[in-house]
Design a protein around this motif. Structure first.
Motif, PDB file in Angstrom:
ATOM      1  N   LEU A   1       0.842  -1.179   0.156  1.00  0.00           N
ATOM      2  CA  LEU A   1       0.082  -0.053   0.090  1.00  0.00           C
ATOM      3  C   LEU A   1       0.866   1.149   0.052  1.00  0.00           C
ATOM      4  O   LEU A   1       2.180   1.217   0.451  1.00  0.00           O
ATOM      5  CB  LEU A   1      -0.881   0.060   1.319  1.00  0.00           C
ATOM      6  N   ARG A   2       0.286   2.485  -0.491  1.00  0.00           N
ATOM      7  CA  ARG A   2       1.099   3.563  -0.252  1.00  0.00           C
ATOM      8  C   ARG A   2       0.046   4.665   0.055  1.00  0.00           C
ATOM      9  O   ARG A   2      -1.293   4.658  -0.194  1.00  0.00           O
ATOM     10  CB  ARG A   2       1.880   4.042  -1.529  1.00  0.00           C
ATOM     11  N   LEU A   3       0.260   5.811   0.818  1.00  0.00           N
ATOM     12  CA  LEU A   3      -0.375   7.038   1.350  1.00  0.00           C
ATOM     13  C   LEU A   3      -1.056   7.568  -0.070  1.00  0.00           C
ATOM     14  O   LEU A   3      -0.340   7.598  -1.153  1.00  0.00           O
ATOM     15  CB  LEU A   3       0.217   8.043   1.864  1.00  0.00           C
ATOM     16  N   GLY A   4      -2.403   7.937   0.243  1.00  0.00           N
ATOM     17  CA  GLY A   4      -3.040   8.768  -1.012  1.00  0.00           C
ATOM     18  C   GLY A   4      -3.397  10.181  -0.701  1.00  0.00           C
ATOM     19  O   GLY A   4      -4.424  10.340   0.108  1.00  0.00           O
ATOM     20  N   LYS A   5      -2.388  10.930  -0.842  1.00  0.00           N
ATOM     21  CA  LYS A   5      -2.853  12.363  -0.694  1.00  0.00           C
ATOM     22  C   LYS A   5      -3.808  12.850  -1.171  1.00  0.00           C
ATOM     23  O   LYS A   5      -4.999  13.613  -0.929  1.00  0.00           O
ATOM     24  CB  LYS A   5      -1.523  13.298  -0.512  1.00  0.00           C
ATOM     25  N   ALA A   6      -3.759  12.640  -2.786  1.00  0.00           N
ATOM     26  CA  ALA A   6      -4.679  13.147  -3.754  1.00  0.00           C
ATOM     27  C   ALA A   6      -5.967  12.400  -3.820  1.00  0.00           C
ATOM     28  O   ALA A   6      -6.055  11.183  -3.920  1.00  0.00           O
ATOM     29  CB  ALA A   6      -4.116  13.183  -5.042  1.00  0.00           C
ATOM     30  N   SER A   7      -7.011  13.193  -3.473  1.00  0.00           N
ATOM     31  CA  SER A   7      -8.322  12.689  -3.408  1.00  0.00           C
ATOM     32  C   SER A   7      -8.934  12.584  -4.860  1.00  0.00           C
ATOM     33  O   SER A   7      -8.021  13.062  -5.660  1.00  0.00           O
ATOM     34  CB  SER A   7      -9.459  13.741  -2.718  1.00  0.00           C
TER      35      SER A   7
END
Length: 494
Positions: free
Chosen positions: A185-191
């Motif tokens: 997984l990786r972080l998702g800043k962009a909505s």
């Protein structure tokens, strides 16, 4: 009004089945089924709602329509917290007057804005959800798979969202960390909305040409300082990721972005070490990512030689052939697939989530700083220790050769990062006068590394450039030695 608190993560399609099995089998997990969601996002031609940091959509599901507006919130790491208002409607065009008047800026005619709305883009996806009880908290996990549509442009949706329905925010991170042990997984800043505006050509990607010093004040306490560095580091990490995914094939741009990503990761590691928070869990994760980024230095070296029409290769024999060999060397690094390859490694997302967890615990005041001085003195001590280390590694009385310089490259990089992290606290003119020659030395070391690559290529392909290389290296080392000895005499600024 609902206060939406959620953690957004990105997942790759090949891991869907494994993810679903983990969530189905997770203790106290109740599958909630799945549904198809259609979403139209609306704004005016001049993007008035976007400028108010609002997102407006009409969602269709189960033969129902619901309009939602999300107002200004905050993203900390990957944790999104935004107030949202939901109203059931019977048409596909939103009616702004149905929302509470208190959310609108004073002095605007909302009816006029409502009449000017148009659909900017759509997000259509299948959502499968689970409810999971964890530590007296209830978390809804949603797997969204579909696409963003803006005119003729498409962008796939493959996201995992952990939304807090009841309880403590820490449950989001704890659950995500457990899942990340098995699924990359990786972080998702962009909505989805941010990605949609960008796909529709309504927003420009963030540029990273000038990355400013981290905003710190001597009035900050250590808790505020650690929070600021962690939050800024995670924010920039995700911005760089985004730029890497949308940037073109320009090698110089790719090289600069990869260099900034590695710099960002190293700054975060250095900060944890300075605050005594680099432990047996996070240290191996940093080591793993550092190894995955081992290609960055040779990439930067090759691009350095080729930039500005290969200015550094002036007067070299067979310049076109040398440039071609360098291009081939870059191609062998498979830069276009490096990001996807790194994302496949579970340690990448585990490190990001560990840092978000650390940021949240810091902001909640769970760390004790009794043995640390106030910030101004703390920063001075870090600067002084870093400078002394460099002085010992590069004593003014010693002569250094190419190998010597490359041995101290990481230490010099770390010293420059210390000054970068706390530089905003000092007077700019004195700070830059001190840092400039050390940054020049770092560039010189990169150039020496580039010459080393050229030697390798020359031996491999019989380029016959050894004499040219000897002369260039001798000239560069002479200049670096003069610069180093001058730099060691520059007055400190802390």
């Amino acid at each position: 009004m609902d206060a939406e608190i959620e953690l957004k993560l990105f997942i790759q399609a090949q891991h869907h089945d494994l993810l679903k099995k983990i969530l189905n089998d997770y203790p106290n997990s109740t599958p909630q089924g799945q549904k198809n969601l259609t979403n139209g996002y609306f704004d005016t031609d001049d993007l008035q709602l976007r400028r108010w940091d609002m997102g407006l959509r009409v969602r269709g599901f189960d033969n129902q329509l619901e309009q939602t507006i999300k107002t200004a919130g905050r993203v900390v790491g990957g944790i999104h917290s935004r107030p949202e208002y939901n109203v059931n409607i019977d048409q596909k065009i939103p009616i702004l007057s149905r929302f509470p008047n208190k959310i609108w800026p004073v002095g605007y005619n909302i009816d006029n804005i409502s009449a000017s709305l148009g659909c900017i883009f759509e997000t259509n996806f299948n959502r499968q959800t689970w409810h999971i009880y964890l530590n007296n908290s209830l978390v809804e996990v949603a797997l969204d798979v579909g696409e963003i549509i803006a005119k003729n442009n498409l962008d796939p949706i493959c996201e995992l969202e952990f939304e807090l329905l009841a309880g403590d925010t820490s449950a989001l991170i704890e659950l995500a960390i457990e899942v990340a042990k098995s699924v990359p997984l990786r972080l998702g800043k962009a909505s989805k909305a941010q990605r949609g505006y960008q796909l529709a050509g309504k927003s420009k990607p963030v540029t990273l040409e000038n990355i400013d010093y981290i905003s710190l004040s001597k009035s900050n306490n250590l808790q505020q300082t650690l929070s600021a560095i962690l939050e800024t580091g995670l924010e920039r990490w995700q911005l760089i990721e985004n730029r890497l995914t949308v940037s073109n094939d320009d090698e110089q741009q790719q090289s600069a972005l990869w260099g900034e990503l590695r710099r960002c990761v190293r700054l975060l590691r250095l900060t944890l070490d300075q605050f005594g928070l680099l432990n047996q869990h996070t240290s191996p994760l940093f080591d793993h990512l550092e190894q995955a980024l081992i290609f960055v230095s040779p990439l930067q070296s090759c691009c350095l030689l080729l930039q500005d029409d290969a200015k550094l290769l002036a007067n070299i024999n067979n310049k076109p052939l040398v440039c071609q060999r360098l291009e081939n060397h870059i191609s062998s690094m498979s830069i276009s697939t490096q990001l996807a390859s790194i994302w496949q490694q579970p340690e990448y997302g585990q490190l990001q989530l560990a840092l978000v967890d650390l940021l949240l615990t810091t902001e909640s005041g769970q760390h004790q700083w009794g043995n640390y001085p106030e910030l101004g003195l703390f920063a001075n001590q870090l600067q002084q220790a870093s400078w002394k280390r460099i002085g010992k590694l590069m004593p003014i009385t010693s002569e250094m050769n190419s190998v010597d310089y490359q041995h101290v490259a990481d230490a010099l990089d770390e010293s420059i990062l210390v000054g970068f992290a706390y530089g905003e606290m000092y007077q700019a003119k004195k700070r830059e006068a001190f840092r400039a020659p050390w940054q020049d030395l770092a560039l010189g070391i990169s150039t020496l590394s580039a010459y080393k690559i050229l030697r390798f290529l020359s031996e491999q392909y019989q380029l016959n450039i050894e004499t040219w290389l000897d002369n260039k290296e001798t000239s560069l080392l002479f200049a670096m030695e003069q610069s180093r000895k001058s730099a060691l005499k520059v007055p400190i600024y802390w």
